[in-house]
Design an enzyme around this catalytic site. Sequence first.
Site, PDB file in Angstrom:
ATOM      1  CG  ASN A 204      -0.255  -0.038   2.538  1.00  0.00           C
ATOM      2  OD1 ASN A 204       0.817   0.541   2.717  1.00  0.00           O
ATOM      3  ND2 ASN A 204      -0.857  -0.722   3.509  1.00  0.00           N
ATOM      4  NE  ARG A 205      -2.566   6.097  -0.363  1.00  0.00           N
ATOM      5  CZ  ARG A 205      -3.599   6.925  -0.255  1.00  0.00           C
ATOM      6  NH1 ARG A 205      -3.734   7.927  -1.122  1.00  0.00           N
ATOM      7  NH2 ARG A 205      -4.503   6.768   0.684  1.00  0.00           N
ATOM      8  CB  ALA A 206       1.786   3.582   4.729  1.00  0.00           C
ATOM      9  CD  GLU A 207       2.139  -2.586   3.452  1.00  0.00           C
ATOM     10  OE1 GLU A 207       1.738  -3.314   4.392  1.00  0.00           O
ATOM     11  OE2 GLU A 207       1.816  -2.780   2.261  1.00  0.00           O
ATOM     12  CG  ASP A 272      -5.911 -10.225   4.586  1.00  0.00           C
ATOM     13  OD1 ASP A 272      -4.708 -10.062   4.358  1.00  0.00           O
ATOM     14  OD2 ASP A 272      -6.400 -10.219   5.734  1.00  0.00           O
TER      15      ASP A 272
END
Length: 338
Positions: A204-207, A272
């Site tokens: 995702n964006r944060a990751e 998921d």
Amino acid sequence: MSAQGELSERDDARIDFSGCNVLVVGDVMLDRYWFGDVARISPEAPVPIVRVTGSEERLGGAANVALNLAVLGVHAALIGIVGDDEPGRRIEALARQAGIECRLAIDEALPTTIKLRVIGRQQQLLRIDFEQAPGAPALMSKLETMRRLLPAAQVVVLSDYGKGSLAQIETMVAEALAAGKLVIVDPKGDDYSRYRGVTMLTPNRAELRDVVGGWRDEADLSARAQKLRSELAIRYLLLTRSEEGMTLYSDDGEFRVPAQAREVYDVSGAGDTVVAVLSAMLAAGRSARDAVGLANRAGGIVVGKLGTATVTPDELFDGEPPVGTRAGADGPPVKRIT
């Protein structure tokens, strides 16, 4: 080069996933929910008092990926590690009731990972995590089980929640690729070198920001994502972007799909569901773009439900999703306190 779109007209039709086999390996956990009423603040501290009136238990982490696959009609095999305790036995029971081929290694020194969420007035007030990294014998047992089940799988999903059960992920990736399997990784942490060579990575964006740094604009984001993908020999990098939809980066450039959520109720477990639909589509022989289109649709449905949830084929292919409702009707069996 960029493109924007959704599923082609051909892919709006229902897809039969019954002949698909997906092997899910990763951090399994039990998601517990305590529901209650909030009428006053505690005199002991400035926190609400929740009078618990009901509870639910659901499969979480890698087990939720397997559950989403089973609901779609895919044959899902689940490999993970649990403790020799009641939560571990509960995970296995829920998985088998859902039709999942469950192969869990037991670590007697390990407490099964639990995420306990306290819900008051339909809002999450508190989450309590119980977790511990597994020991070497359980890790080796899990790896041997993966080797036995690998030949039957078309796609391998490695669901990394950072709980320690994927300590041998480099070996898992190498053996799955050597066996000719497609490998999808839902990543965790800032060391993506562990995922070198996988078919698809789904941060995702944060990751992604933790790995490539912040970006100034779309062009800068694209350059950073493509550089990471190229350096790690990853065929597809799928960036999930919440209200901005998803972007697929590959040798063909980038492919964007807009978000489809009518109302965001709870994002728990949405990743998921996305990974499950991606793996089901690739196992069915569909293209990465078509897989992303359907996964984006599934993500838009599941965030309209409370907690870790699933998407049924009827919701995915035939009609509009229910908005702002619990997932108990299409999730695993629930346990209630009355």
